[in-house]
Design a protein around this motif. Structure first.
Motif, PDB file in Angstrom:
ATOM      1  N   LEU A 112       0.827  -1.206   0.000  1.00  0.00           N
ATOM      2  CA  LEU A 112       0.000   0.000   0.000  1.00  0.00           C
ATOM      3  C   LEU A 112       0.861   1.255   0.000  1.00  0.00           C
ATOM      4  CD1 LEU A 112      -2.711  -1.072   2.611  1.00  0.00           C
ATOM      5  CD2 LEU A 112      -2.921  -1.028   0.121  1.00  0.00           C
ATOM      6  N   HIS A 113       1.948   1.213   0.726  1.00  0.00           N
ATOM      7  CA  HIS A 113       2.866   2.356   0.780  1.00  0.00           C
ATOM      8  C   HIS A 113       3.461   2.637  -0.599  1.00  0.00           C
ATOM      9  CE1 HIS A 113       5.542   5.210   2.678  1.00  0.00           C
ATOM     10  NE2 HIS A 113       6.602   4.610   2.161  1.00  0.00           N
ATOM     11  N   VAL A 114       3.825   1.594  -1.293  1.00  0.00           N
ATOM     12  CA  VAL A 114       4.401   1.757  -2.632  1.00  0.00           C
ATOM     13  C   VAL A 114       3.351   2.266  -3.614  1.00  0.00           C
ATOM     14  CG1 VAL A 114       5.436   0.524  -4.576  1.00  0.00           C
ATOM     15  CG2 VAL A 114       6.206   0.038  -2.242  1.00  0.00           C
ATOM     16  N   TYR A 115       2.168   1.656  -3.574  1.00  0.00           N
ATOM     17  CA  TYR A 115       1.115   2.032  -4.531  1.00  0.00           C
ATOM     18  C   TYR A 115       0.694   3.489  -4.358  1.00  0.00           C
ATOM     19  CZ  TYR A 115      -3.469   2.513  -6.638  1.00  0.00           C
ATOM     20  OH  TYR A 115      -4.541   2.978  -7.355  1.00  0.00           O
ATOM     21  N   PHE A 116       0.361   3.881  -3.116  1.00  0.00           N
ATOM     22  CA  PHE A 116      -0.122   5.244  -2.910  1.00  0.00           C
ATOM     23  C   PHE A 116       0.990   6.271  -3.077  1.00  0.00           C
ATOM     24  CE2 PHE A 116      -3.721   3.062  -0.903  1.00  0.00           C
ATOM     25  CZ  PHE A 116      -4.766   3.781  -1.458  1.00  0.00           C
ATOM     26  N   GLY A 117       2.229   5.858  -2.880  1.00  0.00           N
ATOM     27  CA  GLY A 117       3.322   6.757  -3.180  1.00  0.00           C
ATOM     28  C   GLY A 117       3.386   7.084  -4.664  1.00  0.00           C
TER      29      GLY A 117
END
Length: 345
Positions: A263-268
């Motif tokens: 999720l951190h990678v995607y929303f970044g």
């Protein structure tokens, strides 16, 4: 004495060749020469007792003659050399690691990454220079609260530097600086995000001041650019707070970090793409407000604005490509093994 070597495995990363071999080294025992020790005992006997108790003469000996009189007994030390010939010496096993640098230059995937990464940086720097030139040449330069129209010009410049250039480099830091230790990369990632956040806050203040302090106040948050731009800022800010809490502050469980990472990678990436799209809309909106109908004639100011938009898209596309291509993913370095032992990195 020659050492016996046995190569067990050969491990390579994208930046170095690491060869590990097990070396068996025999223990070298010093040669101890054989020695003969003579012990002389003196006894006093007389008459027939001496003849009765006298032992048979000893066999000839190579030991030096005794200066005294009496019986001579020879003792020979244990010959260690004979024992070494009967049983092999013990072996000591050790592991030797050989690291050869320069693998990136020989790996085609890493060579391509290096070229694209440099191209991304050049594109980002050109984008900043072109934006500054557009503001300085065609928009009247920069100003403070005393001149709201010039104060506004801080907004596109700081957003270009912060929410696009620094944000994009923060995304790429794990791949672009792959030779650094994991803890150093985390701190660099957080520092770039912090710089982007500070510049973004200042840029937002300037745009609101330019609207609210104008002689005829301008409404806020009415355009699609403002909606998407503020959404990108909110996503970026939440990403920073959650990422800082989960990955830099000690105490978070590894299971929580692993579950949060996708999720951190995607929303970044989503926030970055949203920022690029909002920037393209924003500079187009500003060019139309400034030039009016002359925009359709494509004057030099319009050309510079359009080139800035093209560079925004190219820079954003390169960042997303480099950040999502699995061939360019950073592999753990030998120094990162401390992370697996519970160290707080």
């Amino acid at each position: 004495m020659a050492a016996k070597t046995d190569v067990e495995k050969n491990v390579s990363t994208e930046n170095s060749n690491i060869s590990m071999m097990t070396v068996e080294i025999p223990v070298i025992t010093p040669v101890v020469p054989s020695e003969t020790m003579t012990i002389t005992t003196n006894t006093t006997t007389t008459g027939a007792d001496a003849m009765a108790s006298s032992p048979p003469p000893p066999p000839p000996s190579t030991a030096p003659p005794s200066n005294g009189t009496g019986d001579e007994v020879d003792f020979k030390k244990m010959d260690i050399n004979d024992q070494l010939q009967q049983s092999p010496p013990p072996m000591v096993t050790t592991t030797v690691t050989i690291i050869t640098k320069g693998k990136m230059d020989t790996d085609p995937a890493m060579a391509n990454f290096k070229v694209l990464y440099v191209l991304t940086q050049l594109c980002g720097l050109t984008m900043i220079v072109l934006m500054g030139s557009w503001i300085g040449v065609h928009m009247g330069g920069l100003g403070g609260t005393g001149n709201p129209s010039l104060e506004f010009n801080w907004h596109p410049l700081l957003m270009t530097i912060g929410l696009i250039f620094l944000y994009g480099n923060a995304i790429l830091v794990y791949r672009g600086l792959r030779t650094l230790r994991k803890k150093t990369l985390k701190l660099t990632h957080a520092a770039l995000h912090m710089g982007a956040f500070i510049l973004t806050v200042i840029a937002l203040k300037t745009v609101f001041d330019s609207h609210n302090l104008a002689k005829d106040p301008i409404p806020n948050m009415y355009s699609l650019h403002s909606w998407l731009g503020l959404s990108a800022v909110l996503i970026f800010s939440l990403q920073y707070v959650i990422g800082f809490t989960a990955y830099l502050v000690p105490g978070a469980k590894e299971s929580f970090r692993a579950a949060l990472m996708p999720l951190h990678v995607y929303f970044g990436l989503f926030g970055f793409v949203l920022a690029v799209a909002s920037a393209c809309m924003g500079i187009t909106e500003k060019a139309i407000f400034s030039l009016g109908s002359a925009y359709s004639t494509l004057p030099s100011s319009a050309v510079m604005v359009n080139l800035c938009g093209v560079l925004f898209v190219v820079f954003g596309g390169l960042v997303v490509f480099l950040a999502t291509n699995p061939a360019y993913k950073r592999k753990p370095l030998p120094e990162d093994t401390v992370l697996l032992t519970g160290a707080s990195e």
